[in-house]
Every structure is written in C-alpha cells, then in structure tokens.
Write a protein that holds these residues in place. Sequence first.
Motif, PDB file in Angstrom:
ATOM      1  N   ILE A  85       0.450  27.408  -1.929  1.00 46.47           N
ATOM      2  CA  ILE A  85       1.216  27.861  -3.083  1.00 46.47           C
ATOM      3  C   ILE A  85       1.278  29.372  -3.178  1.00 46.47           C
ATOM      4  O   ILE A  85       2.345  29.946  -3.237  1.00 46.47           O
ATOM      5  CB  ILE A  85       0.690  27.285  -4.420  1.00 46.47           C
ATOM      6  N   GLY A  86       0.084  30.039  -3.189  1.00 49.60           N
ATOM      7  CA  GLY A  86       0.104  31.496  -3.238  1.00 49.60           C
ATOM      8  C   GLY A  86       0.665  32.050  -4.533  1.00 49.60           C
ATOM      9  O   GLY A  86       1.412  33.024  -4.543  1.00 49.60           O
ATOM     10  N   LEU A  87       0.306  31.411  -5.646  1.00 54.48           N
ATOM     11  CA  LEU A  87       0.729  31.978  -6.932  1.00 54.48           C
ATOM     12  C   LEU A  87       0.010  33.297  -7.162  1.00 54.48           C
ATOM     13  O   LEU A  87      -1.074  33.525  -6.632  1.00 54.48           O
ATOM     14  CB  LEU A  87       0.397  31.010  -8.075  1.00 54.48           C
ATOM     15  N   PHE A  88       0.614  34.156  -7.962  1.00 56.60           N
ATOM     16  CA  PHE A  88       0.000  35.440  -8.281  1.00 56.60           C
ATOM     17  C   PHE A  88      -0.906  35.235  -9.496  1.00 56.60           C
ATOM     18  O   PHE A  88      -0.438  35.083 -10.614  1.00 56.60           O
ATOM     19  CB  PHE A  88       1.072  36.496  -8.559  1.00 56.60           C
ATOM     20  N   ASP A  89      -2.212  35.243  -9.235  1.00 59.37           N
ATOM     21  CA  ASP A  89      -3.168  34.871 -10.284  1.00 59.37           C
ATOM     22  C   ASP A  89      -3.202  35.851 -11.451  1.00 59.37           C
ATOM     23  O   ASP A  89      -3.685  35.515 -12.520  1.00 59.37           O
ATOM     24  CB  ASP A  89      -4.577  34.758  -9.689  1.00 59.37           C
TER      25      ASP A  89
ATOM     26  N   SER B 115      -5.966  37.006  -1.344  1.00 59.75           N
ATOM     27  CA  SER B 115      -5.865  35.937  -0.350  1.00 59.75           C
ATOM     28  C   SER B 115      -4.610  36.074   0.513  1.00 59.75           C
ATOM     29  O   SER B 115      -3.551  36.492   0.051  1.00 59.75           O
ATOM     30  CB  SER B 115      -5.925  34.575  -1.033  1.00 59.75           C
ATOM     31  N   ASN B 117      -2.733  33.844   1.526  1.00 55.56           N
ATOM     32  CA  ASN B 117      -1.638  33.006   1.033  1.00 55.56           C
ATOM     33  C   ASN B 117      -0.802  33.730   0.000  1.00 55.56           C
ATOM     34  O   ASN B 117       0.408  33.603  -0.033  1.00 55.56           O
ATOM     35  CB  ASN B 117      -2.186  31.730   0.398  1.00 55.56           C
ATOM     36  N   THR B 118      -1.499  34.471  -0.851  1.00 52.52           N
ATOM     37  CA  THR B 118      -0.785  35.224  -1.868  1.00 52.52           C
ATOM     38  C   THR B 118       0.121  36.252  -1.198  1.00 52.52           C
ATOM     39  O   THR B 118       1.283  36.416  -1.572  1.00 52.52           O
ATOM     40  CB  THR B 118      -1.791  35.918  -2.799  1.00 52.52           C
ATOM     41  N   ILE B 119      -0.418  36.912  -0.181  1.00 49.04           N
ATOM     42  CA  ILE B 119       0.372  37.915   0.536  1.00 49.04           C
ATOM     43  C   ILE B 119       1.531  37.248   1.264  1.00 49.04           C
ATOM     44  O   ILE B 119       2.668  37.736   1.245  1.00 49.04           O
ATOM     45  CB  ILE B 119      -0.515  38.649   1.580  1.00 49.04           C
ATOM     46  N   ALA B 121       3.035  34.497   0.478  1.00 46.28           N
ATOM     47  CA  ALA B 121       4.053  34.120  -0.502  1.00 46.28           C
ATOM     48  C   ALA B 121       4.870  35.338  -0.919  1.00 46.28           C
ATOM     49  O   ALA B 121       6.093  35.283  -0.984  1.00 46.28           O
ATOM     50  CB  ALA B 121       3.396  33.476  -1.722  1.00 46.28           C
ATOM     51  N   ILE B 136       1.063  43.318  -6.367  1.00 43.85           N
ATOM     52  CA  ILE B 136       0.167  42.201  -6.059  1.00 43.85           C
ATOM     53  C   ILE B 136      -1.239  42.690  -5.697  1.00 43.85           C
ATOM     54  O   ILE B 136      -2.214  42.366  -6.363  1.00 43.85           O
ATOM     55  CB  ILE B 136       0.727  41.346  -4.895  1.00 43.85           C
ATOM     56  N   LEU B 140      -4.562  42.842  -8.314  1.00 41.74           N
ATOM     57  CA  LEU B 140      -5.576  41.828  -8.045  1.00 41.74           C
ATOM     58  C   LEU B 140      -6.897  42.466  -7.609  1.00 41.74           C
ATOM     59  O   LEU B 140      -7.969  41.913  -7.828  1.00 41.74           O
ATOM     60  CB  LEU B 140      -5.089  40.846  -6.975  1.00 41.74           C
ATOM     61  N   VAL B 217      -5.827  40.866 -17.319  1.00 45.96           N
ATOM     62  CA  VAL B 217      -4.627  40.830 -16.526  1.00 45.96           C
ATOM     63  C   VAL B 217      -3.464  41.478 -17.268  1.00 45.96           C
ATOM     64  O   VAL B 217      -2.655  42.176 -16.684  1.00 45.96           O
ATOM     65  CB  VAL B 217      -4.321  39.371 -16.194  1.00 45.96           C
TER      66      VAL B 217
END
Lengths: 339, 224
Positions: A85-89, B115, B117-119, B121, B136, B140, B217
């Motif tokens: 998924i890789g949502l932006f937390d 992570s 994956n975040t990158i 995406a 991002i 984070l 956040v």
Amino acid sequence: MIEFENVTKTYPDGTTAIENVSFSVEAGTTTVLVGPSGCGKTTTMKLVNRLEDPTDGTVSVDGTDNRELDEIDLRRNTGYVIQEIGLFDHRTVGENIATVPKLVGWDDERIDERVRELLDLMDLSRGFRDQYPSELSGGQRQRVGVARALAADPDVLLMDEPFGALDPITRDRLQNEFLDIQERINTTILFVTHDIDEALKMGDRIAIFDVGEVVQYDTPQAILDDPKNEFVADFIGEDRSFKRLDITPVTEVMGPPDGEYAAAIDGNTDATTATDGGSSYDGEALSPDDSVKAALDRLLRSDAPALPVVENGEVIGVVADEHIRASFGRRSDARQGAT
Amino acid sequence: MAGAIGTFLAGMQYLFSNLPEFFDLLQRHLALVFVSEAAAILIAVPLGVVAARYDRARGPILSVGNVAQTVPPLAVLALAFPLLGLGYRPSVVALFVYALLPVLTNTIAGIESVSENTIDAARGMGMTENERLREIQLPLALPVIFAGIRTSTVINVGTAYLAFFIGGGGLGSWVISGINLFNMPQVMAGAVSGALLAIVLDLGLAAVEGRLSDSGVEMTQSTA
C-alpha cells in the motif's frame, strides 16, 4: 491502450527479468499478469509507468513510446497500487487520497469533492477522511490505497498484488467490490498477481508468465479450455473444470425456460411459489449473476433435474446437468437417456 | 551524607546571594548552547539529507562528523583557541563542531527509516525527488531528527562548561574557578543549576518530540 513490443529488460548485474515480451492491453479492459514469483510480471508492470525502462523494445501508451513522455507526467496519469500500500503515515486518509490531485494543481474545492466521491466509491465512511492510516484495518488501508490511485482519474491503473496481504475473506470482498468499480470507471487496468484464481476472477485477459516470457495470453475461458502447454496446465491446477465453472455465469449455459425442462421447473417452482419474486424459490432458484459452479452445487444438493434462473421474479432460463456439460463441448448421453 | 547536604545547601545559599551574577552566567551559557546548537542544526540537517541521498557523499560526511565527535571536547576547545583566539565566538564554534554528529546521524537514520514501500508509492504517483524529500521523507523523519537535536542539546549544556577555558564564560566560570579556589558552594551552585538546565531542556524537547511522533503530524503539515 498499452502495447508491449519485443520488450526485454536486463538489469545491470546481468539478470534478465523479461525477454522479448509482446502483448497489448486494450483500453478499458483488465489484463492480469500472473506467474510464479521471479517471473518478471512486476518488472513488466513497472515498465508502463517507467519505474523501469526497457533495455530493448518499446512500451507504448496510446500509440506513443512512453520513453518520449515525461516520466513525472506519465506517472501522475497512471494510478499505482502496491501490495504494501505505502500510505503516507503522516497524512490523513483525505490527504493521502488527494496526493496526485494536489501535485497536478487541482483547486481545493475540486479536490474536496473528489475525495468525498472516492470515499463513497470505496465504501469508506466520510469519518475516515480525517483519520491517520495507522488507525485503519488492512482492508480499509487498501481501500484508501485504491482510492488514492484513482484520485486524478488516471487512464491506466497499475495494481501489483493489491489484495495479496489481506485475509481471504477481506480479499474476496475487495475483489468483488473492485469488479464492480471496474465496470464503472472504464480505466485500462494492469493487474499483477501470483494467484491464478484471482487472475481468472479479475481479468478480461490473462498473460501467464514463466521465467521472463509470456507463455499464453488469452481470455480466462480460453486459457482454461485450452492451456497452451504443460506449464500453463500445471499452473492452473488439476481442477481447471471447476475453475471454469466458477468464472462462467449461468446465463451463458442456461437453456430456454420453455424447453424440455419447463414442466420440471413449473413443478419445482409451484411448490414453493406462494408469493412472487426471486426469494420465493427458497434458495433453489438461481440469479443471473450466479456462477455455473454455484448452479452445479445446488443441483447436486437438490432433487430437481433443473433449476430456474430468475431475474426480477421472472424465469429467464433453466440450468440442468446437460447444459453444464454442453458448455464443455460434450453432451451427456447418460443424462439424456434418463430424461 | 550530612556533608553533602551541607555543601548543597551552602551551594544554594551561594547561588541566591549572587543572583545577578548567576543570571549573567546563565544567560551566557544559554547563548553558547543555543547559538552553537542552532548552527549545528542548520548545517547538520542539510548535510544529513545530502548524505542520505547520495551514497558517495555519505562516507566523507559521516567521517567528518565522527571525527568531530571523537575528539574530546576539551581538545576541540583547545584547537579552537590557536585558530580563533579567546572568547565567546571561538567557544561557539567549538561547541557547534561538537554538536554536529548526533543531529547528522539522526537525520540520515530518520530519512533512511522511511519505508521502501512508501517511497515506491510516492515515486509511482509521480512525485519528483524533491517532492518526495520535502513532503514524505523529511516529515516522516522529523521525530528521529528531533531526537538527535534533543541529545545534542543536552550534551551541549554539559560541554559548554568547558568554554570557560577559552574565555567563553557561562556556568563553567563558577565551577572551574570554584575548583581552583576550593570554593565548594560555588562549584555546587554552578553544577546544580546546569544539571537542572539540562533536565528542563531534555523534558521540554522530549515533550515536543512526543507530539511530533504521534499527533504532531499536523504540526508538520502546518509548517510545510
């Protein structure tokens, strides 16, 4: 429309991910790339939005070699969903969904409206909008992932094992919902999975990969009817007839309602039809959306020689053993003798 | 035990009877810490970003930071003296050098902890490298970077005592001249107040850090 023409991808370390792959994905359809892990299916997908570039051959989107397109623009016009998924937390669900619209500079009002639309489409309540991804379940997170990918109305949607990390029940539900959504959005979808059942369920066409090459590219029906070689047959598994039954709707095999089974149907329905409507058949009647597998299951459990297919309270056809067999191109002589 | 309590009380008495001087020293101490720390943040965060982004820059940058940290603080101060002379400014420079590493390593660690994956995406959605960094990776990484700033600041409060040796002033004046003169109440007054300062800063920064990692956040959002 996406076209792969003699595409080869070799990594700098010498490993070849795919070799001389050619196929095309028609606009508005879903093509599933399926194969064992390491077969190059994900690499193939990443060639579309240029997360990878081919070593040889061309990938073109709507007739333009995608290496002539600006990669940033190309990616913003291409939805992208990954298993993780890789949502932006650090961003709320709403902000996650708004990512691409913001990047391409939509005004706030339009973004706001679009986010609301997508929450509804993905069956997420509006309350999720201001929550953070860490507060959601796996299924909800993946819904947000899909919503985010669809946000800027991309022409092409790439999905890399989108439902792979979900539990079977959630996966099934999301697959069904996505099939619904797919009909409404008219987007060209490239879907990667290692699960042949998922491929058969989701795909209009399926490309079966073996190490670095496409072994067979065809409709699910055609692949099940006529696997091109042993690898494909093995990959589909022993129970390919069942799989075929599972992806065939009853409407494709049913006979006319006034044919030889009319009497049986009348008898069958009369007994239970005190009221009208589909529900009055007491679970015996089939709906047009049912698979042939479901029909067979109910036939096996019931005494009736045939079951009616009912739409809006009207019998639109009947399904008997022989219809199911006929759909495999063989007639059931034994059955005919009996009736 | 009684002696220790006696010395402590004497120290407090010394402090309260010399309040105006204490505030001067405290003010100077804070100026040393905050100015050097601010400079360290301004330099170390961008350096950390560069190091995290370019593998080739990473080795050299980290070794500079490491060397700066490995040399004993007193030696850093001693080195600053022949190069920059005596007084407040060379002290700030020496403290700045010493404060770099924790911020630098945490900036790198923070960015790299985002992570894959975040990158992936973000890349797949068409964010440029700068957009990924700004929208991002840095947000984070912020809690981790901030943890480095906190560590660095607390260490800095202690190190700043040594600035007295090259004429930088601060609470070190009381402690070091107190040792030389065997004036224990004076040593105590300077040491206890500095310890309290370190604890207060630590708690304050920890509170900010906590807000950054959970609900904070929103803070990142509004500053971005």
